[in-house]
Design a protein around this motif. Structure first.
Motif: not given
Length: 263
Positions: A82-95
């Motif tokens: 779940a932590d990794y998935a949250g990080f992925l969503r943040a990365a996509l939002d930033q991009a």
């Protein structure tokens, strides 16, 4: 193709990177999908580079470097899926990435499943390459044996060099910290909660993600398809990048069309 733009991503004390190849010159963006690639345990974006380059010829393509792997700083705590998935969503939002096709390899397939569970509708399709962990072989000893056989007999020298170099960069402490997370994640249960169409893709010689295991997952998905790439092992996206890229494009263009390779 120009080298991807690289930017750091910071999220809840975690640091990673996203490698972005923006819309190809001349593309109107109306029909081309957006692809996002996620690596597995111990590795980095580097063994996804060939596939990234091919997909980026016709579509926006992003590769994510997860916290603790490659050259990224090691977190001060164990990360859950779940932590990794949250990080992925943040990365996509930033991009600024909107709806996209999420492509994971090995442990990255678990992250893809978890991200799709957490945010239904964000991912138009999933591509799970060499999914783990086979529920009938869920021991560290068996996984280590299968991976060793794959490396010794079914991978190219270049794929082994990339993977082993990244294992060295990751280091045993972080690898062993996250290994129990990968081993415990019940992919065979969580896949039933994903509402996006899913392509399960493996090399025909992959000793880690067996044919029966991938077919089992495809049968449990709401909308699952199965495809094999002949003659390749676990790191199929590197050793058969052209065939993998074409299989992904075919799946995205016609979800629901029969893609299963002959037995």
């Amino acid at each position: 193709m120009a080298d991807p733009d690289i930017s750091e991503v910071h999220f809840e004390g975690l640091t990673g990177r996203i490698h972005a190849s923006r819309r190809p010159a001349g593309s109107d963006g109306r029909s081309a999908p957006t692809f996002v690639l996620v690596h597995g345990i111990g590795t980095s974006h580097r063994y996804l580079h060939r596939l990234h380059r091919l997909l980026a010829e016709t579509a926006e393509t992003y590769s994510v470097e997860l916290p603790g792997f490659g050259s990224m700083p090691k977190p001060d705590r164990r990360l859950s899926m779940a932590d990794y998935a949250g990080f992925l969503r943040a990365a996509l939002d930033q991009a600024g990435v909107g709806p996209c096709v999420l492509i994971g390899h090995s442990m990255g397939t678990q992250l893809a499943v978890e991200a799709a569970r957490q945010e239904p509708g964000r991912f138009t399709q999933l591509v799970l390459m060499g999914p783990v962990v086979d529920s009938r072989r869920r021991t560290v000893a068996r996984q280590a044996f299968d991976l060793a056989v794959d490396c010794l007999f079914f991978e190219s020298p270049s794929s082994n060099l990339l993977v082993l170099a990244d294992y060295f960069r990751c280091g045993p402490r972080w690898y062993l910290t996250e290994l129990p997370v990968m081993m415990a994640y019940p992919t065979e249960e969580r896949i039933a909660e994903v509402d996006a169409p899913v392509l399960f893709l493996r090399g025909s010689r992959d000793t880690v993600a067996s044919r029966d295991w991938c077919r089992l997952l495809a049968g449990r998905a709401m909308s699952g398809e199965f495809r094999e790439i002949p003659g390749s092992g676990h790191v199929v996206q590197h050793t058969a990048s052209g065939q993998v890229a074409q299989a992904i494009r075919d799946f995205v263009a016609s979800p629901g069309r029969a893609l299963e390779s002959p037995a």
